[in-house]
Design a protein around this motif. Structure first.
Motif, PDB file in Angstrom:
ATOM      1  N   VAL A  30      51.707 -52.474  28.578  1.00  0.00           N
ATOM      2  CA  VAL A  30      52.979 -53.187  28.724  1.00  0.00           C
ATOM      3  C   VAL A  30      53.881 -52.443  29.704  1.00  0.00           C
ATOM      4  N   LEU A  31      54.295 -53.179  30.736  1.00  0.00           N
ATOM      5  CA  LEU A  31      55.174 -52.638  31.779  1.00  0.00           C
ATOM      6  C   LEU A  31      56.576 -53.184  31.558  1.00  0.00           C
ATOM      7  N   LEU A  32      57.539 -52.295  31.394  1.00  0.00           N
ATOM      8  CA  LEU A  32      58.941 -52.699  31.291  1.00  0.00           C
ATOM      9  C   LEU A  32      59.625 -52.198  32.557  1.00  0.00           C
ATOM     10  N   ARG A  33      59.874 -53.132  33.455  1.00  0.00           N
ATOM     11  CA  ARG A  33      60.452 -52.750  34.740  1.00  0.00           C
ATOM     12  C   ARG A  33      61.891 -52.324  34.570  1.00  0.00           C
ATOM     13  N   ASN A  34      62.287 -51.297  35.325  1.00  0.00           N
ATOM     14  CA  ASN A  34      63.691 -50.936  35.379  1.00  0.00           C
ATOM     15  C   ASN A  34      64.232 -50.520  34.015  1.00  0.00           C
ATOM     16  N   TRP A  35      63.392 -49.874  33.233  1.00  0.00           N
ATOM     17  CA  TRP A  35      63.791 -49.480  31.879  1.00  0.00           C
ATOM     18  C   TRP A  35      64.800 -48.333  31.903  1.00  0.00           C
ATOM     19  N   LEU A  36      64.643 -47.457  32.887  1.00  0.00           N
ATOM     20  CA  LEU A  36      65.574 -46.333  33.020  1.00  0.00           C
ATOM     21  C   LEU A  36      66.728 -46.732  33.941  1.00  0.00           C
TER      22      LEU A  36
END
Ligand code: MD3
Ligand code: FE
Length: 247
Positions: A30-36
């Motif tokens: 699972v890729l969560l873009r722009n999490w940081l």
């Protein structure tokens, strides 16, 4: 630093408020873009500089007897000769820095958010812990110069099946996510950008993967990283019976 940096606790840093996008590349990947947030990215880049200042400097691990193009430094446990140790005897004999509690907590939160409302984790055992919390005992910090790559490989020196949590900082890269059988097709190429969180667990945990290319001049200004890419992976290698943690 013993306390959780405020950056990681402020409500305004919640991912959904900064335009996070979720992409399930495969079951458990699972890729969560722009999490940081930009501030969190800058914080981790500066933290990387402190960790890289020693006592153990970054080195190029040997792979099939040849130095990798990537430079690595570890927290908690040091990877050497296809095993993990507390002492970097192949570098300078110094003990590796401990895993800070705040970074363990960031990893716990990251895994929980990646697998929020993920029915697969409820039935199968993706975590060592009964409560399905991810508690990392080590971090691998990789620096990629603009020409560095990482060939297709599996991560299988850890003695648990817990997910690997990965953060990307600085230049974007072309990441290749493969299959669990061999380093060839089928695979998917995914661009990873600064601030992205990628969690690899369950059936994706032993997939072949690699970094094909660093994409030049893509590092966002807010990172303060002129060239190259930093990747931080948090792992539970299964060594927490000997905690040497800086709480
Ligand atoms: C997929 N690092 O350190 S992180 C590594 O960008 C490594 O530096 C790459 O592969 C990097 O071993 C990729 C993403 C990653 C990490 C572990 C995985 C992907 C994974 C384990 C299983 C499947
Ligand atoms: Fe890997």
């Amino acid at each position: 630093m013993n306390q959780t940096p405020e950056l990681f606790t402020l409500p305004e840093s919640l991912p959904h408020e900064q335009g996070e996008k979720r992409l399930e590349v495969a079951t458990g990947a699972v890729l969560l873009r722009n999490w940081l947030s930009p501030e969190q990215q800058l914080f981790l880049v500066n933290q990387f500089r402190r960790w890289a200042a020693g006592p153990v400097p970054p080195r190029r691990p040997l792979i099939y007897g040849k130095p990798m193009s990537v430079q690595s430094v570890s927290l908690g446990w040091h990877w050497q000769n296809y095993a993990y140790s507390r002492i970097a005897s192949d570098v300078n004999g110094e003990p590796v820095l401990p895993m800070p509690q705040w970074l363990i907590d960031v990893g716990t939160k990251a895994a929980a958010e990646a697998y929020a409302e993920y029915p697969e984790t409820a039935s199968a055992r993706w975590f060592t812990r009964e409560d399905n919390r991810f508690v990392a005992d080590s971090a691998l910090l990789n620096y990629y110069s603009p020409t560095a790559k990482m060939g297709m490989h599996q991560d299988k020196e850890e003695s648990t099946n817990d997910p690997v949590v990965s953060f990307s900082l600085g230049d974007s890269c072309t990441f290749r996510f493969g299959n669990t059988e061999n380093r060839n097709r089928p695979y998917q190429d995914v661009q990873l950008n600064s601030g992205d969180l990628f969690v690899f667990g369950g059936p994706s945990r032993y997939a072949y993967h690699g970094v094909m290319k660093i994409i030049p001049d893509t590092s966002p200004k807010h990172c303060d990283l002129a060239v190259g890419r930093i990747n931080i992976t948090l792992r539970n290698i299964g060594a927490s019976h000997d905690p040497h943690q800086d709480r």
